[in-house]
Design a protein around this motif. Structure first.
Motif, mmCIF file in Angstrom:
data_model
loop_
_atom_site.group_PDB
_atom_site.id
_atom_site.type_symbol
_atom_site.label_atom_id
_atom_site.label_comp_id
_atom_site.label_asym_id
_atom_site.label_seq_id
_atom_site.Cartn_x
_atom_site.Cartn_y
_atom_site.Cartn_z
ATOM 1 N N SER A 63 0.798 -1.231 0.000
ATOM 2 C CA SER A 63 0.000 0.000 0.000
ATOM 3 C C SER A 63 0.830 1.281 0.000
ATOM 4 O O SER A 63 0.282 2.366 -0.161
ATOM 5 N N LEU A 64 2.134 1.181 0.182
ATOM 6 C CA LEU A 64 2.978 2.377 0.225
ATOM 7 C C LEU A 64 3.695 2.587 -1.096
ATOM 8 O O LEU A 64 4.040 1.638 -1.793
ATOM 9 N N GLN A 65 3.947 3.849 -1.408
ATOM 10 C CA GLN A 65 4.709 4.190 -2.605
ATOM 11 C C GLN A 65 5.720 5.274 -2.260
ATOM 12 O O GLN A 65 5.526 6.050 -1.334
ATOM 13 N N VAL A 66 6.780 5.309 -3.012
ATOM 14 C CA VAL A 66 7.809 6.339 -2.873
ATOM 15 C C VAL A 66 7.692 7.291 -4.049
ATOM 16 O O VAL A 66 7.633 6.862 -5.198
ATOM 17 N N THR A 67 7.645 8.571 -3.753
ATOM 18 C CA THR A 67 7.742 9.595 -4.786
ATOM 19 C C THR A 67 9.174 10.100 -4.743
ATOM 20 O O THR A 67 9.576 10.717 -3.751
ATOM 21 N N PRO A 68 9.974 9.814 -5.773
ATOM 22 C CA PRO A 68 11.387 10.196 -5.722
ATOM 23 C C PRO A 68 11.587 11.695 -5.841
ATOM 24 O O PRO A 68 10.767 12.409 -6.417
ATOM 25 N N ALA A 69 12.695 12.154 -5.294
ATOM 26 C CA ALA A 69 13.074 13.554 -5.411
ATOM 27 C C ALA A 69 13.563 13.831 -6.829
ATOM 28 O O ALA A 69 14.023 12.928 -7.528
ATOM 29 N N LYS A 70 13.445 15.067 -7.259
ATOM 30 C CA LYS A 70 13.930 15.516 -8.568
ATOM 31 C C LYS A 70 14.846 16.720 -8.351
ATOM 32 O O LYS A 70 14.753 17.400 -7.335
ATOM 33 N N ARG A 88 -10.173 9.306 2.115
ATOM 34 C CA ARG A 88 -9.413 8.825 3.259
ATOM 35 C C ARG A 88 -8.943 7.404 2.948
ATOM 36 O O ARG A 88 -9.751 6.556 2.612
ATOM 37 N N HIS A 89 -7.660 7.174 3.047
ATOM 38 C CA HIS A 89 -7.133 5.834 2.837
ATOM 39 C C HIS A 89 -7.565 4.945 4.003
ATOM 40 O O HIS A 89 -7.676 5.407 5.133
ATOM 41 N N TYR A 90 -7.787 3.672 3.741
ATOM 42 C CA TYR A 90 -8.304 2.779 4.781
ATOM 43 C C TYR A 90 -7.333 2.574 5.946
ATOM 44 O O TYR A 90 -7.741 2.177 7.034
ATOM 45 N N LEU A 91 -6.049 2.895 5.770
ATOM 46 C CA LEU A 91 -5.084 2.761 6.856
ATOM 47 C C LEU A 91 -4.899 4.056 7.659
ATOM 48 O O LEU A 91 -4.173 4.061 8.646
ATOM 49 N N MET A 92 -5.534 5.138 7.251
ATOM 50 C CA MET A 92 -5.362 6.419 7.950
ATOM 51 C C MET A 92 -5.745 6.355 9.431
ATOM 52 O O MET A 92 -5.049 6.966 10.246
#
Length: 97
Positions: A63-70, A88-92
């Motif tokens: 369920s997690l994602q990484v948004t890389p730096a630019k 709202r995400h279900y894990l919030m």
């Protein structure tokens, strides 16, 4: 104070002394360090999920994602997938308490 790191530097002199290679590579190295740190944060949270939840599903584990730096945006983040589509995400509730 213990645990505190401090240094003083004349930034103008430092910037003038930098080579062209350093001027180009320092932002790149910063972006890479931020992205690698975000990936490490994600990996640690994925490692903790089975300790928090009883037999988490594959959907929860992924369920997690990484948004890389630019270079133009030196910010990396770790957040829930699909959070833009969901109000709202279900894990919030687990995050917010």
């Amino acid at each position: 104070m213990p645990g505190e790191i401090s240094f003083e530097m004349n930034l103008r002199q430092w910037a003038q002394a930098m080579t062209e290679f350093e001027r180009e590579q320092l932002p790149f190295a910063t972006v890479m360090a931020l992205t690698w740190t975000a990936k490490d944060v994600k990996a640690e949270h994925v490692r903790l999920l089975p300790l928090i939840f009883d037999r988490p599903t594959r959907y929860t584990m992924n369920s997690l994602q990484v948004t890389p730096a630019k270079k133009y945006r030196p910010i990396a983040s770790v957040w829930f997938k699909d959070s833009a589509r969901m109000r709202r995400h279900y894990l919030m509730p687990q995050v917010e308490g």
